[in-house]
Write a protein that holds these residues in place. Structure first.
Motif, PDB file in Angstrom:
ATOM      1  N   THR A   1       4.222   2.956   1.984  1.00  0.00           N
ATOM      2  CA  THR A   1       4.917   1.690   2.231  1.00  0.00           C
ATOM      3  C   THR A   1       4.308   0.558   1.412  1.00  0.00           C
ATOM      4  OG1 THR A   1       5.462   2.445   4.464  1.00  0.00           O
ATOM      5  CG2 THR A   1       5.642   0.083   4.036  1.00  0.00           C
ATOM      6  N   LEU A   2       2.991   0.451   1.439  1.00  0.00           N
ATOM      7  CA  LEU A   2       2.333  -0.635   0.706  1.00  0.00           C
ATOM      8  C   LEU A   2       2.494  -0.496  -0.798  1.00  0.00           C
ATOM      9  CD1 LEU A   2      -0.976  -1.085   2.738  1.00  0.00           C
ATOM     10  CD2 LEU A   2       1.047  -2.568   2.731  1.00  0.00           C
ATOM     11  N   ILE A   3       2.427   0.728  -1.323  1.00  0.00           N
ATOM     12  CA  ILE A   3       2.556   0.876  -2.779  1.00  0.00           C
ATOM     13  C   ILE A   3       3.988   0.602  -3.214  1.00  0.00           C
ATOM     14  CG2 ILE A   3       2.999   3.364  -2.968  1.00  0.00           C
ATOM     15  CD1 ILE A   3       0.770   1.158  -5.231  1.00  0.00           C
ATOM     16  N   SER A   4       4.947   0.861  -2.344  1.00  0.00           N
ATOM     17  CA  SER A   4       6.339   0.520  -2.669  1.00  0.00           C
ATOM     18  C   SER A   4       6.501  -0.995  -2.788  1.00  0.00           C
ATOM     19  CB  SER A   4       7.287   1.060  -1.606  1.00  0.00           C
ATOM     20  OG  SER A   4       7.237   2.466  -1.583  1.00  0.00           O
ATOM     21  N   VAL A   5       5.895  -1.706  -1.869  1.00  0.00           N
ATOM     22  CA  VAL A   5       5.945  -3.176  -1.906  1.00  0.00           C
ATOM     23  C   VAL A   5       5.154  -3.698  -3.115  1.00  0.00           C
ATOM     24  CG1 VAL A   5       5.283  -5.282  -0.664  1.00  0.00           C
ATOM     25  CG2 VAL A   5       6.335  -3.370   0.577  1.00  0.00           C
ATOM     26  N   ALA A   6       3.987  -3.119  -3.348  1.00  0.00           N
ATOM     27  CA  ALA A   6       3.177  -3.537  -4.501  1.00  0.00           C
ATOM     28  C   ALA A   6       3.905  -3.270  -5.809  1.00  0.00           C
ATOM     29  CB  ALA A   6       1.835  -2.805  -4.489  1.00  0.00           C
ATOM     30  N   GLY A   7       4.574  -2.120  -5.916  1.00  0.00           N
ATOM     31  CA  GLY A   7       5.338  -1.814  -7.126  1.00  0.00           C
ATOM     32  C   GLY A   7       6.421  -2.844  -7.384  1.00  0.00           C
ATOM     33  N   TYR A   8       7.049  -3.280  -6.309  1.00  0.00           N
ATOM     34  CA  TYR A   8       8.099  -4.292  -6.428  1.00  0.00           C
ATOM     35  C   TYR A   8       7.522  -5.626  -6.919  1.00  0.00           C
ATOM     36  CZ  TYR A   8      11.766  -7.544  -4.978  1.00  0.00           C
ATOM     37  OH  TYR A   8      12.724  -8.534  -4.958  1.00  0.00           O
TER      38      TYR A   8
ATOM     39  N   LEU B   1       4.240  -6.369  -8.070  1.00  0.00           N
ATOM     40  CA  LEU B   1       3.308  -6.380  -9.196  1.00  0.00           C
ATOM     41  C   LEU B   1       3.905  -5.862 -10.496  1.00  0.00           C
ATOM     42  CD1 LEU B   1       0.076  -5.042  -7.433  1.00  0.00           C
ATOM     43  CD2 LEU B   1       0.684  -7.422  -7.934  1.00  0.00           C
ATOM     44  N   PHE B   2       4.836  -4.897 -10.381  1.00  0.00           N
ATOM     45  CA  PHE B   2       5.329  -4.239 -11.584  1.00  0.00           C
ATOM     46  C   PHE B   2       6.832  -4.382 -11.786  1.00  0.00           C
ATOM     47  CE2 PHE B   2       1.604  -1.751 -10.072  1.00  0.00           C
ATOM     48  CZ  PHE B   2       0.723  -2.169 -11.052  1.00  0.00           C
ATOM     49  N   GLY B   3       7.474  -5.140 -10.915  1.00  0.00           N
ATOM     50  CA  GLY B   3       8.909  -5.376 -11.062  1.00  0.00           C
ATOM     51  C   GLY B   3       9.771  -4.148 -10.846  1.00  0.00           C
ATOM     52  N   GLU B   4       9.261  -3.177 -10.088  1.00  0.00           N
ATOM     53  CA  GLU B   4      10.037  -1.971  -9.821  1.00  0.00           C
ATOM     54  C   GLU B   4      11.126  -2.271  -8.791  1.00  0.00           C
ATOM     55  OE1 GLU B   4       7.122   0.905  -8.656  1.00  0.00           O
ATOM     56  OE2 GLU B   4       6.327   1.086 -10.688  1.00  0.00           O
ATOM     57  N   ARG B   5      12.220  -1.539  -8.903  1.00  0.00           N
ATOM     58  CA  ARG B   5      13.330  -1.737  -7.965  1.00  0.00           C
ATOM     59  C   ARG B   5      12.967  -1.185  -6.597  1.00  0.00           C
ATOM     60  NH1 ARG B   5      19.128  -0.431 -10.246  1.00  0.00           N
ATOM     61  NH2 ARG B   5      19.545  -1.365  -8.241  1.00  0.00           N
ATOM     62  N   LEU B   6      13.411  -1.894  -5.588  1.00  0.00           N
ATOM     63  CA  LEU B   6      13.231  -1.442  -4.215  1.00  0.00           C
ATOM     64  C   LEU B   6      14.575  -1.614  -3.530  1.00  0.00           C
ATOM     65  CD1 LEU B   6      11.137  -0.330  -2.264  1.00  0.00           C
ATOM     66  CD2 LEU B   6      10.544  -2.667  -1.643  1.00  0.00           C
ATOM     67  N   ARG B   7      15.352  -0.550  -3.571  1.00  0.00           N
ATOM     68  CA  ARG B   7      16.711  -0.593  -3.028  1.00  0.00           C
ATOM     69  C   ARG B   7      16.682  -0.654  -1.504  1.00  0.00           C
ATOM     70  NH1 ARG B   7      17.207   3.262  -7.362  1.00  0.00           N
ATOM     71  NH2 ARG B   7      18.620   2.448  -8.935  1.00  0.00           N
ATOM     72  N   MET B   8      17.772  -1.149  -0.937  1.00  0.00           N
ATOM     73  CA  MET B   8      17.866  -1.240   0.508  1.00  0.00           C
ATOM     74  C   MET B   8      17.764   0.141   1.154  1.00  0.00           C
ATOM     75  SD  MET B   8      17.829  -3.075   3.105  1.00  0.00           S
ATOM     76  CE  MET B   8      18.042  -4.690   2.429  1.00  0.00           C
ATOM     77  N   THR B   9      18.321   1.149   0.511  1.00  0.00           N
ATOM     78  CA  THR B   9      18.203   2.501   1.076  1.00  0.00           C
ATOM     79  C   THR B   9      16.744   2.946   1.097  1.00  0.00           C
ATOM     80  OG1 THR B   9      18.716   3.428  -1.097  1.00  0.00           O
ATOM     81  CG2 THR B   9      20.533   3.270   0.481  1.00  0.00           C
ATOM     82  N   SER B  10      15.992   2.576   0.082  1.00  0.00           N
ATOM     83  CA  SER B  10      14.559   2.899   0.062  1.00  0.00           C
ATOM     84  C   SER B  10      13.830   2.199   1.198  1.00  0.00           C
ATOM     85  CB  SER B  10      13.934   2.484  -1.269  1.00  0.00           C
ATOM     86  OG  SER B  10      14.531   3.175  -2.338  1.00  0.00           O
ATOM     87  N   VAL B  11      14.169   0.944   1.425  1.00  0.00           N
ATOM     88  CA  VAL B  11      13.557   0.196   2.529  1.00  0.00           C
ATOM     89  C   VAL B  11      13.873   0.871   3.861  1.00  0.00           C
ATOM     90  CG1 VAL B  11      13.545  -2.017   3.766  1.00  0.00           C
ATOM     91  CG2 VAL B  11      13.525  -1.981   1.258  1.00  0.00           C
ATOM     92  N   CYS B  12      15.089   1.344   4.020  1.00  0.00           N
ATOM     93  CA  CYS B  12      15.472   2.039   5.261  1.00  0.00           C
ATOM     94  C   CYS B  12      14.656   3.312   5.447  1.00  0.00           C
ATOM     95  CB  CYS B  12      16.961   2.348   5.263  1.00  0.00           C
ATOM     96  SG  CYS B  12      17.997   0.889   5.425  1.00  0.00           S
TER      97      CYS B  12
END
Length: 110
Positions: free
Chosen positions: A72-79, A81-92
């Protein structure tokens, strides 16, 4: 040590795992020596603290929390810090992981 020691060790392990994973991205495929070295140090320290944490809690709970919170934290950090996409389905799906961790912890409650 108190019953909170496991949680302190686990929290440190999670933060070091997050740091190691961020450094993995920064190391650019081991092409940057310092971030590469720091990544290995962070991972080694993370596993060490995780090892201490399982002295105080079931390994199934400790590992699920370590990996699930880390994901969870690395997904948020990727978004951020690195501008990675974090889709709503991924958040779910990340929310499903968190709910699973909470359920696992509750089922272990004594």
């Amino acid at each position: 040590m108190s019953m909170y020691a496991g949680w302190l060790f686990l929290s440190g392990a999670i933060l070091l795992e997050l740091s190691g994973t961020v450094l993995m991205k920064v190391s650019d495929g081991f092409s940057r020596p310092l971030p590469s070295l720091l990544m290995f140090i962070c991972y080694a320290a993370s596993f060490t603290l995780l090892n201490y944490a399982v002295r105080y809690m079931p390994i199934s709970v400790a590992y699920a929390i370590w990996s699930g919170v880390g994901i969870t934290l690395i997904s948020v950090a990727g978004y951020y810090l690195f501008g990675e996409r974090l889709r709503m389905t991924s958040v779910c799906w990340l929310a499903v992981i968190v709910v699973g961790i909470i359920g696992l912890k509750w089922s272990d409650a004594r």
